[in-house]
Write a protein that holds these residues in place. Structure first.
Motif, PDB file in Angstrom:
ATOM      1  N   LEU A 120      36.041  46.585  -5.487  1.00 44.01           N
ATOM      2  CA  LEU A 120      34.779  46.615  -4.750  1.00 44.01           C
ATOM      3  C   LEU A 120      34.875  45.951  -3.383  1.00 44.01           C
ATOM      4  O   LEU A 120      34.031  46.208  -2.517  1.00 44.01           O
ATOM      5  CB  LEU A 120      33.671  45.954  -5.569  1.00 44.01           C
ATOM      6  CG  LEU A 120      33.232  46.700  -6.818  1.00 44.01           C
ATOM      7  CD1 LEU A 120      32.135  45.927  -7.540  1.00 44.01           C
ATOM      8  CD2 LEU A 120      32.767  48.106  -6.479  1.00 44.01           C
ATOM      9  N   ALA A 123      34.631  48.541  -0.865  1.00 45.32           N
ATOM     10  CA  ALA A 123      33.499  49.471  -0.874  1.00 45.32           C
ATOM     11  C   ALA A 123      32.653  49.297   0.380  1.00 45.32           C
ATOM     12  O   ALA A 123      32.328  48.176   0.770  1.00 45.32           O
ATOM     13  CB  ALA A 123      32.653  49.253  -2.125  1.00 45.32           C
ATOM     14  N   GLY A 131      29.371  49.217  -9.583  1.00 45.17           N
ATOM     15  CA  GLY A 131      30.816  49.252  -9.759  1.00 45.17           C
ATOM     16  C   GLY A 131      31.097  49.065 -11.240  1.00 45.17           C
ATOM     17  O   GLY A 131      30.432  48.268 -11.902  1.00 45.17           O
ATOM     18  N   VAL A 166      33.015  53.472  -8.590  1.00 42.88           N
ATOM     19  CA  VAL A 166      31.732  53.149  -7.981  1.00 42.88           C
ATOM     20  C   VAL A 166      30.847  54.379  -8.108  1.00 42.88           C
ATOM     21  O   VAL A 166      31.302  55.498  -7.876  1.00 42.88           O
ATOM     22  CB  VAL A 166      31.903  52.800  -6.483  1.00 42.88           C
ATOM     23  CG1 VAL A 166      30.562  52.697  -5.780  1.00 42.88           C
ATOM     24  CG2 VAL A 166      32.699  51.520  -6.318  1.00 42.88           C
TER      25      VAL A 166
END
Length: 191
Positions: A120, A123, A131, A166
């Protein structure tokens, strides 16, 4: 524009890759003593065994709110273990033979929250998202053939098909546009 669904998958979650699908695997050991004296085992094909999708880590992120809305909802790694119905088994040798033969973890835990957090960290989504880290739990019946001809039964509880991904909460995905784990994470944790 950010990617709506991102998924990484590692079957078996080991350096070995995919679990073997043969009906049995075997290795022998020259173990001494009053124990079984062997690591020759059989197991059914792993891909034919029932599995259950399990989330090992879930983190819900609402980017406009920053860290205060970066909430851990699940942190439950799966632990691999073998249980034998007899104490005659040389545990160390048998576990090594099973792990090599089936290419599945026989001890340790699935990397859950720390692996998800590493994923993450890259991200860049601007909308609320979840997530997730998921595995398929599987139980493999084992039969160990001892040197004296007797058999010791056991059971390997482990995981296959580790996946980290995700899923954007506001996005509706069409058939085949997202993995089952992503859709399940969206349905269970986006509200």
């Amino acid at each position: 524009m950010a990617v709506a669904v991102v998924v990484m998958s590692a079957t078996g979650c080991t350096a070995g890759g995919n679990p073997k699908t043969s009906g049995s695997a075997s290795a022998t050991s020259s173990a001494d003593g009053t124990g079984c004296g062997s690591t020759a085992f059989t197991a059914p094909p792993v891909k034919k065994l029932p599995r259950s999708l399990t989330f090992t880590a879930i983190r819900k992120v609402d980017p406009p709110w920053g860290d205060e809305k970066n909430v851990v909802l699940v942190d439950k790694p799966v632990t691999a273990k073998v249980q034998w119905k007899s104490d005659r088994v040389d545990e160390t040798a048998a576990l090594a033979a099973i792990e090599d033969g089936l290419e599945l973890p026989t001890s340790g835990t699935s990397d859950a929250l720390s692996g998800l957090d590493r994923f993450l960290s890259g991200a860049k989504e601007k909308k609320k998202y979840v997530g997730y880290a998921a595995v398929e739990k599987v139980t493999v019946p084992l039969s160990l053939k001892c040197l004296d001809g007797t058999r010791v039964q056991g059971e390997l509880s482990t995981w296959v098909d580790a996946e980290i991904g995700v899923v954007v909460c506001a996005t509706r995905y069409g058939k085949g546009e997202a993995p089952v784990a992503a859709l399940k994470a969206q349905a269970e944790f986006c509200n």
